[in-house]
Design an enzyme around this catalytic site. Structure first.
Site, PDB file in Angstrom:
ATOM      1  N   CYS A  69      53.721  35.694  35.059  1.00  0.00           N
ATOM      2  CA  CYS A  69      52.431  35.108  35.409  1.00  0.00           C
ATOM      3  C   CYS A  69      51.462  36.198  35.868  1.00  0.00           C
ATOM      4  CB  CYS A  69      52.649  34.089  36.521  1.00  0.00           C
ATOM      5  SG  CYS A  69      51.161  33.275  37.097  1.00  0.00           S
ATOM      6  N   PRO A  70      50.276  36.205  35.356  1.00  0.00           N
ATOM      7  CA  PRO A  70      49.562  35.239  34.524  1.00  0.00           C
ATOM      8  C   PRO A  70      49.556  35.604  33.032  1.00  0.00           C
ATOM      9  CG  PRO A  70      47.957  36.760  35.383  1.00  0.00           C
ATOM     10  CD  PRO A  70      49.326  37.205  35.911  1.00  0.00           C
TER      11      PRO A  70
END
Length: 75
Positions: free
Chosen positions: A13-14
């Site tokens: 993430c992201p």
């Protein structure tokens, strides 16, 4: 899987969401993209991103070592 549009395995993430966002920007409304991600947070992030941006998650399934997504681009 050779027929997957975005292989985001190994990214955290992201980055899986950012890769999906970039690819969706390059396709027409109604087009579908497939994606693999092994980031556990992607199971939450991808549907949330799609809902907030007007895209549709058509498929979201656990494949053991990764999660498979099929997303249709919205308007």
């Amino acid at each position: 899987m050779d027929d997957v549009d975005i292989d985001a395995r190994g990214l955290i993430c992201p980055l899986p969401v950012l890769r999906l966002r970039k690819r969706l920007m390059g396709v027409s409304a109604g087009a579908e993209l497939t994606m693999l991600s092994d980031d556990p947070v992607a199971a939450i992030d991808i549907p949330h991103f799609c809902a907030s941006e007007g895209h549709e998650v058509i498929e979201n399934r656990d494949m053991g070592a990764a999660r498979f997504f099929r997303v249709r681009r919205g308007q």
